[in-house]
Design a protein around this motif. Structure first.
Motif, PDB file in Angstrom:
ATOM      1  N   LEU A  72       0.839  -1.200   0.000  1.00  0.00           N
ATOM      2  CA  LEU A  72       0.000   0.000   0.000  1.00  0.00           C
ATOM      3  C   LEU A  72       0.873   1.248   0.000  1.00  0.00           C
ATOM      4  N   LEU A  73       0.258   2.387  -0.261  1.00  0.00           N
ATOM      5  CA  LEU A  73       0.970   3.648  -0.123  1.00  0.00           C
ATOM      6  C   LEU A  73       0.917   4.081   1.327  1.00  0.00           C
ATOM      7  N   CYS A  74       1.966   4.743   1.777  1.00  0.00           N
ATOM      8  CA  CYS A  74       1.930   5.351   3.104  1.00  0.00           C
ATOM      9  C   CYS A  74       1.064   6.602   3.009  1.00  0.00           C
ATOM     10  N   ARG A  75       0.817   7.231   4.146  1.00  0.00           N
ATOM     11  CA  ARG A  75       0.076   8.481   4.136  1.00  0.00           C
ATOM     12  C   ARG A  75       1.096   9.618   4.029  1.00  0.00           C
ATOM     13  N   ALA A  76       0.932  10.435   3.010  1.00  0.00           N
ATOM     14  CA  ALA A  76       1.848  11.552   2.792  1.00  0.00           C
ATOM     15  C   ALA A  76       1.066  12.710   2.193  1.00  0.00           C
ATOM     16  N   ALA A  77       1.605  13.909   2.355  1.00  0.00           N
ATOM     17  CA  ALA A  77       0.962  15.102   1.815  1.00  0.00           C
ATOM     18  C   ALA A  77       2.037  16.053   1.303  1.00  0.00           C
ATOM     19  N   PHE A  78       1.760  16.652   0.170  1.00  0.00           N
ATOM     20  CA  PHE A  78       2.688  17.589  -0.455  1.00  0.00           C
ATOM     21  C   PHE A  78       1.905  18.798  -0.955  1.00  0.00           C
ATOM     22  N   VAL A  79       2.515  19.968  -0.849  1.00  0.00           N
ATOM     23  CA  VAL A  79       1.969  21.160  -1.489  1.00  0.00           C
ATOM     24  C   VAL A  79       2.988  21.571  -2.538  1.00  0.00           C
ATOM     25  N   VAL A  80       2.502  21.771  -3.755  1.00  0.00           N
ATOM     26  CA  VAL A  80       3.348  22.105  -4.887  1.00  0.00           C
ATOM     27  C   VAL A  80       2.943  23.497  -5.380  1.00  0.00           C
ATOM     28  N   ASP A  81       3.922  24.385  -5.543  1.00  0.00           N
ATOM     29  CA  ASP A  81       3.599  25.744  -5.975  1.00  0.00           C
ATOM     30  C   ASP A  81       3.359  25.804  -7.488  1.00  0.00           C
ATOM     31  N   GLU A  82       3.071  26.997  -7.970  1.00  0.00           N
ATOM     32  CA  GLU A  82       2.749  27.211  -9.385  1.00  0.00           C
ATOM     33  C   GLU A  82       3.902  26.857 -10.315  1.00  0.00           C
ATOM     34  N   ASN A  83       5.119  26.800  -9.788  1.00  0.00           N
ATOM     35  CA  ASN A  83       6.295  26.473 -10.596  1.00  0.00           C
ATOM     36  C   ASN A  83       6.711  25.011 -10.481  1.00  0.00           C
ATOM     37  N   GLY A  84       5.897  24.209  -9.795  1.00  0.00           N
ATOM     38  CA  GLY A  84       6.186  22.790  -9.666  1.00  0.00           C
ATOM     39  C   GLY A  84       7.124  22.431  -8.523  1.00  0.00           C
ATOM     40  N   LYS A  85       7.469  23.415  -7.686  1.00  0.00           N
ATOM     41  CA  LYS A  85       8.359  23.162  -6.543  1.00  0.00           C
ATOM     42  C   LYS A  85       7.536  22.732  -5.330  1.00  0.00           C
ATOM     43  N   ILE A  86       8.083  21.790  -4.571  1.00  0.00           N
ATOM     44  CA  ILE A  86       7.429  21.343  -3.346  1.00  0.00           C
ATOM     45  C   ILE A  86       7.697  22.383  -2.266  1.00  0.00           C
ATOM     46  N   ILE A  87       6.621  22.926  -1.690  1.00  0.00           N
ATOM     47  CA  ILE A  87       6.760  23.923  -0.627  1.00  0.00           C
ATOM     48  C   ILE A  87       6.345  23.344   0.734  1.00  0.00           C
ATOM     49  N   TYR A  88       5.855  22.119   0.736  1.00  0.00           N
ATOM     50  CA  TYR A  88       5.501  21.432   1.983  1.00  0.00           C
ATOM     51  C   TYR A  88       5.531  19.936   1.712  1.00  0.00           C
ATOM     52  N   ASP A  89       6.128  19.182   2.624  1.00  0.00           N
ATOM     53  CA  ASP A  89       6.071  17.729   2.519  1.00  0.00           C
ATOM     54  C   ASP A  89       5.863  17.137   3.905  1.00  0.00           C
ATOM     55  N   GLU A  90       5.079  16.085   3.946  1.00  0.00           N
ATOM     56  CA  GLU A  90       4.855  15.359   5.197  1.00  0.00           C
ATOM     57  C   GLU A  90       4.635  13.891   4.884  1.00  0.00           C
ATOM     58  N   TYR A  91       5.536  13.065   5.368  1.00  0.00           N
ATOM     59  CA  TYR A  91       5.338  11.621   5.367  1.00  0.00           C
ATOM     60  C   TYR A  91       4.852  11.326   6.778  1.00  0.00           C
ATOM     61  N   VAL A  92       3.561  11.047   6.937  1.00  0.00           N
ATOM     62  CA  VAL A  92       2.964  10.885   8.260  1.00  0.00           C
ATOM     63  C   VAL A  92       3.624   9.695   8.957  1.00  0.00           C
ATOM     64  N   SER A  93       4.116   9.922  10.166  1.00  0.00           N
ATOM     65  CA  SER A  93       4.944   8.910  10.843  1.00  0.00           C
ATOM     66  C   SER A  93       4.188   7.618  11.154  1.00  0.00           C
TER      67      SER A  93
END
Length: 162
Positions: A123-144
């Motif tokens: 399965l996939l782990c639980r994770a969350a990412f926010v990507v800006d308008e230029n495709g750069k990751i501005i937030y990442d969280e791999y939920v522990s």
């Protein structure tokens, strides 16, 4: 360290982090169409969830339906190992017209490029990412602990929605 039911798991693929360019990936949508969701520009929240049929995953996506109501400036993509049939059912049952629900089960391109697949259970782990308008990751969280929800406050703040 990531745990599933308090037991450590091994993540396969390449983990990504704040500052990286979010990778382009292919997945299947709820109609079995192969899509490349990152080919669209704009601020995007990308969620990795184990299975849309579990209470925590369904709750998480339901909260995003609520959070994103009236906020079309940010896209939300959810990727899981679920079959497209399950995604279509969840979309119908929750009247989802806001979150792009995608399946990694066949192509496994997303999990390989984001380091989100748990070797021990597939399965996939639980994770969350926010990507800006230029495709750069501005937030990442791999939920522990995979059974826990992500940090909604930090995630929404990073997306400029708090």
């Amino acid at each position: 360290m990531i745990t599933f039911g308090s037991k450590p798991v091994t993540l396969e693929g390449t983990p990504i982090k704040t500052g990286d360019t979010f990778p382009s990936f292919k997945a299947l949508d709820a109609d079995f169409n192969e899509v490349e969701p990152m080919s669209k520009s704009g601020k995007t929240i990308v969620l990795a969830v184990p299975s849309i049929d579990t209470p925590v995953c369904s709750l998480e996506l339901g909260k995003f339906l609520h959070f994103m109501n009236g906020k079309p400036e940010v896209r939300v993509i959810s990727v899981s190992q679920d079959l497209p049939f399950a995604l279509a059912r969840w979309n119908r049952d929750h009247e989802n017209d806001r979150i792009e629900t995608l399946s990694n089960f066949h192509l496994e391109d997303f999990s390989t490029k984001t380091g989100t697949k748990m070797k021990e259970n597939g399965l996939l782990c639980r994770a969350a990412f926010v990507v800006d308008e230029n495709g750069k990751i501005i937030y990442d969280e791999y939920v522990s602990e995979v059974a826990n929800e992500p940090d909604y406050v930090a995630l929404l703040e990073a997306a400029g929605l708090q």
